[in-house]
Design an enzyme around this catalytic site. Structure first.
Site, PDB file in Angstrom:
ATOM      1  CG  ASP A  83      -0.255  -0.289   2.524  1.00 49.67           C
ATOM      2  OD1 ASP A  83       0.887  -0.792   2.491  1.00 49.67           O
ATOM      3  OD2 ASP A  83      -0.828  -0.002   3.580  1.00 49.67           O
ATOM      4  CG  ASP A  86       7.268   6.508   6.123  1.00 49.04           C
ATOM      5  OD1 ASP A  86       7.832   7.438   5.508  1.00 49.04           O
ATOM      6  OD2 ASP A  86       6.962   6.591   7.338  1.00 49.04           O
ATOM      7  CG  PHE A 126      -0.449   8.644  10.072  1.00 51.16           C
ATOM      8  CD1 PHE A 126       0.750   7.981  10.262  1.00 51.16           C
ATOM      9  CD2 PHE A 126      -1.631   7.935  10.221  1.00 51.16           C
ATOM     10  CE1 PHE A 126       0.779   6.634  10.602  1.00 51.16           C
ATOM     11  CE2 PHE A 126      -1.618   6.593  10.555  1.00 51.16           C
ATOM     12  CZ  PHE A 126      -0.402   5.946  10.748  1.00 51.16           C
ATOM     13  CG  ASP A 133      -3.476   0.427  10.707  1.00 51.21           C
ATOM     14  OD1 ASP A 133      -2.491   0.507   9.935  1.00 51.21           O
ATOM     15  OD2 ASP A 133      -3.373   0.107  11.898  1.00 51.21           O
ATOM     16  NE  ARG A 139      -5.701  -2.757   9.322  1.00 53.74           N
ATOM     17  CZ  ARG A 139      -4.396  -2.573   9.181  1.00 53.74           C
ATOM     18  NH1 ARG A 139      -3.910  -2.108   8.069  1.00 53.74           N
ATOM     19  NH2 ARG A 139      -3.567  -2.856  10.169  1.00 53.74           N
TER      20      ARG A 139
HETATM   21  O1  LIG Z   1       8.295   1.630   4.610  1.00 50.14           O
HETATM   22  P1  LIG Z   1       7.970   1.319   6.047  1.00 50.14           P
HETATM   23  O2  LIG Z   1       8.387   2.442   6.995  1.00 50.14           O
HETATM   24  O3  LIG Z   1       8.474  -0.018   6.484  1.00 50.14           O
HETATM   25  O4  LIG Z   1       6.380   1.331   6.184  1.00 50.14           O
HETATM   26  C1  LIG Z   1       5.519   0.743   5.251  1.00 50.14           C
HETATM   27  C2  LIG Z   1       4.689  -0.326   5.893  1.00 50.14           C
HETATM   28  O5  LIG Z   1       3.978   0.237   7.019  1.00 50.14           O
HETATM   29  C3  LIG Z   1       2.618  -0.116   6.937  1.00 50.14           C
HETATM   30  O6  LIG Z   1       2.388  -1.336   7.595  1.00 50.14           O
HETATM   31  P2  LIG Z   1       2.202  -1.424   9.190  1.00 50.14           P
HETATM   32  O7  LIG Z   1       3.507  -1.690   9.850  1.00 50.14           O
HETATM   33  O8  LIG Z   1       1.466  -0.211   9.675  1.00 50.14           O
HETATM   34  O9  LIG Z   1       1.290  -2.719   9.335  1.00 50.14           O
HETATM   35  P3  LIG Z   1      -0.152  -2.959   8.661  1.00 50.14           P
HETATM   36  O10 LIG Z   1       0.088  -3.247   7.196  1.00 50.14           O
HETATM   37  O11 LIG Z   1      -0.694  -4.137   9.395  1.00 50.14           O
HETATM   38  O12 LIG Z   1      -0.967  -1.708   8.846  1.00 50.14           O
HETATM   39  C4  LIG Z   1       2.355  -0.285   5.460  1.00 50.14           C
HETATM   40  O13 LIG Z   1       1.260  -1.134   5.235  1.00 50.14           O
HETATM   41  C5  LIG Z   1       3.650  -0.841   4.912  1.00 50.14           C
HETATM   42  O14 LIG Z   1       3.668  -2.257   4.892  1.00 50.14           O
END
Ligand SMILES: O=P(O)(O)OC[C@H]1O[C@H](OP(=O)(O)OP(=O)(O)O)[C@H](O)[C@@H]1O
Length: 155
Positions: A83, A86, A126, A133, A139
């Site tokens: 998705d 970051d 954010f 989420d 979500r």
């Molecule tokens: O590039 P990064 O800093 O690693 O962040 C990106 C990740 O963060 C979020 O997942 P999250 O850890 O919030 O878990 P989730 O998918 O269960 O919401 C998102 O869905 C990515 O997988």
């Protein structure tokens, strides 16, 4: 026959199999669902689970990743569905793992990974919705929205 030519032929053959779609749960579950419905091929679909944000707005830098793939990605082309990226910790962990599953033909990794990313450009806010989420909420919003800071700042 030169061994490299032999393996290149095998590689070309195997990589021409339909791709495997691997979504990164939980955030990419809606984008994955919409994406695969546009692929008119009998393709395997699977998920890995990754989490590093917990109930906050900052990555802890060490994603917890559960790899329980039912589908064998060895020698396959993987379309990895995310998705948002970051810091990139989640993506680099997942790609490294997928590639390690495949092994190597001489000089060529036998598992190819292509990223299908939902949010390519995103303002520095954010964002929630469409799978994303804050503390497991929002979500199910059918759009992407910016979460107002007063919803996550406690001090
Ligand atoms: O590039 P990064 O800093 O690693 O962040 C990106 C990740 O963060 C979020 O997942 P999250 O850890 O919030 O878990 P989730 O998918 O269960 O919401 C998102 O869905 C990515 O997988």
């Amino acid at each position: 026959m030169d061994i490299r030519i032999f393996f290149t032929i095998i590689y070309t053959f195997t990589i021409s199999l339909p791709p495997v779609v691997v979504g990164v749960a939980t955030g990419a579950f809606l984008f994955s669902a919409d994406l695969v419905r546009k692929i008119n091929l009998p393709i395997p679909i699977d998920f890995v689970r990754a989490e590093s944000y917990g109930s906050g707005t900052e990555s802890n830098g060490a994603p917890t990743i559960s790899f329980y793939l039912k589908v064998d990605v060895k020698n396959r082309h993987v379309i990895l569905v995310e998705d948002i990226v970051d810091k990139g910790h989640t993506l680099s962990c997942v790609i490294a793992h997928l590639k390690s599953k495949g092994g190597f033909y001489p000089f060529i990794p036998s598992t190819n990974v292509t990223l299908a990313l939902f949010l390519i450009k995103c303002p520095n806010h954010f964002v929630v919705g469409y799978g994303m989420d804050f503390a497991e909420l929002y979500r199910n919003l059918p759009y992407v929205g910016v979460l107002k800071p007063e919803h996550y700042y406690t001090a």
